[in-house]
Enzyme design. Sequence first.
Site, PDB file in Angstrom:
ATOM      1  N   GLN A 129       2.415   1.477  -1.168  1.00  0.00           N
ATOM      2  CA  GLN A 129       1.287   1.972  -0.356  1.00  0.00           C
ATOM      3  C   GLN A 129       1.215   3.500  -0.425  1.00  0.00           C
ATOM      4  OE1 GLN A 129      -1.328   0.797   1.203  1.00  0.00           O
ATOM      5  NE2 GLN A 129      -0.888  -1.347   0.799  1.00  0.00           N
ATOM      6  N   SER A 130       1.424   4.083  -1.583  1.00  0.00           N
ATOM      7  CA  SER A 130       1.419   5.543  -1.709  1.00  0.00           C
ATOM      8  C   SER A 130       0.016   6.123  -1.509  1.00  0.00           C
ATOM      9  CB  SER A 130       1.927   5.934  -3.096  1.00  0.00           C
ATOM     10  OG  SER A 130       1.696   7.300  -3.334  1.00  0.00           O
ATOM     11  N   ASN A 131      -0.093   7.047  -0.570  1.00  0.00           N
ATOM     12  CA  ASN A 131      -1.345   7.791  -0.419  1.00  0.00           C
ATOM     13  C   ASN A 131      -1.516   8.773  -1.571  1.00  0.00           C
ATOM     14  OD1 ASN A 131      -2.069   6.805   2.308  1.00  0.00           O
ATOM     15  ND2 ASN A 131      -0.143   7.814   2.873  1.00  0.00           N
TER      16      ASN A 131
END
Length: 439
Positions: A75-77
């Site tokens: 879930q890397s921004n």
Amino acid sequence: MHLARFPRVRLFPTPTPLEKLENLTRHLGGPDIWIKRDDCTVVATGGNKIRKLEWLVGEALAQSANHLVTQGAVQSNHVRQTAAVAARFGMKCSALLEHRIDTNDRDYLNSGNVLLDRLFDVAIEYRTAGLDMNAEAEAKGEALRAAGDKPYVIPGGGSNRVGALGYVSCAQELLQQVDEMGLRIDHLVTATGSAGTHAGLVVGLEGCNAGIPVLGIGVRLPQDRQEANVHRLAEATADYVGMRGGVARSAVVANCDYVGPGYGQPTPGMTEAVLMLARLEGVLLDPVYSGKAMAGLIDLVRKGQFRKGETVVFLHTGGAVGLYGYNGVFDQAMGVAFGGKVVRAEIPMHGKVSQVAHDGKFLFAGLTSPGLYLVRVMVPSDLAPGPQKFQITAGAARTPPSLVLMVGPLQDLEDFECRPAPGKSGFVQHGACWLRAPA
Ligand SMILES: Cc1ncc(COP(=O)(O)O)c(C=O)c1O
């Protein structure tokens, strides 16, 4: 500091808004709390990586790169923002996503940032947890180079001396903004992870002798390692921009008491902070970074570390897209499934419990492995005599195996704890939820 010497692309209008959180300030009864809205950096729903990417992509284009390569958690921004900026400049983008969190949750694996990555057409490869992800990204860059591409490899979080320029310039922007407003700042608080945001802010503020201490609230590492990482990057960045004398070690301060059980693992403080900002201010935080950072700020106000009469600025680093990857956590926190009156129930979910749900009669806990579980259900003392204990062997028949427990009338449920029996598998998770009992 003369930042115009370094190549840069412009991605959003500055300054980002600086607003007083009137309702939160009143609610907590402590210092004046302001928010610097770096969640409003426009591209792909914004966030702190857009500032870093202005300088990273500036350098990539100066090197005639045609392909951005980077890495992050699933879930890397940072990956989502890099993918969007690559699309904007007509570059290809490859991302390595690390399974840093042990989960089978569908939303975590497919929704939120992952969905947007796919829309931006990033080429995703997955990696198991625990690898040296920056080395993996470098190796990917080498392979692309050998195949004839011109890759530019961006480290995790965009945190190197080039990316950190984004937050050197943010510090300068903030100082000009508050000087024009006539606002004196006593503390700046923000999330600190891969270190670029924190390091850049410290360099920018120290380089201007602003006298504003920065407090980074850690989201992954223990304090000593986090501070060492931030200081190392701050020194490298100070050297890069030609700041004489470097950065004093004492200028780098992190509080890592709000990480909870681990990176990206929900905590009761995080869910409280996310709900508080949503409901009092209409501001969306995120579950992994800004939610935990705000949980730290709220707790430190309650403990009196930040006092009435002081002004604290919270730098909002974005990430709300990640909320969609944590649907279940907030479903539970809001008691969406249950309807009726709200009963607050703390649910420390230890170890192999992935999800807890209620259908009005039964309490379900999704378990990631079968085993013997000890369940404690507390009911209000006027209804039953204290905690009841159940020994439950979770059946392996279901995939994933589930624990099904009848807890009696839902109104009676006040507290529930589920943990493996002594000697069984370990504990890693922690969560809290508000159950809504039927009216
Ligand atoms: C929303 C959000 N806030 C804060 C951070 C932490 O910033 P940094 O990695 O520069 O320490 C990140 C990093 O990924 C992020 O995505």
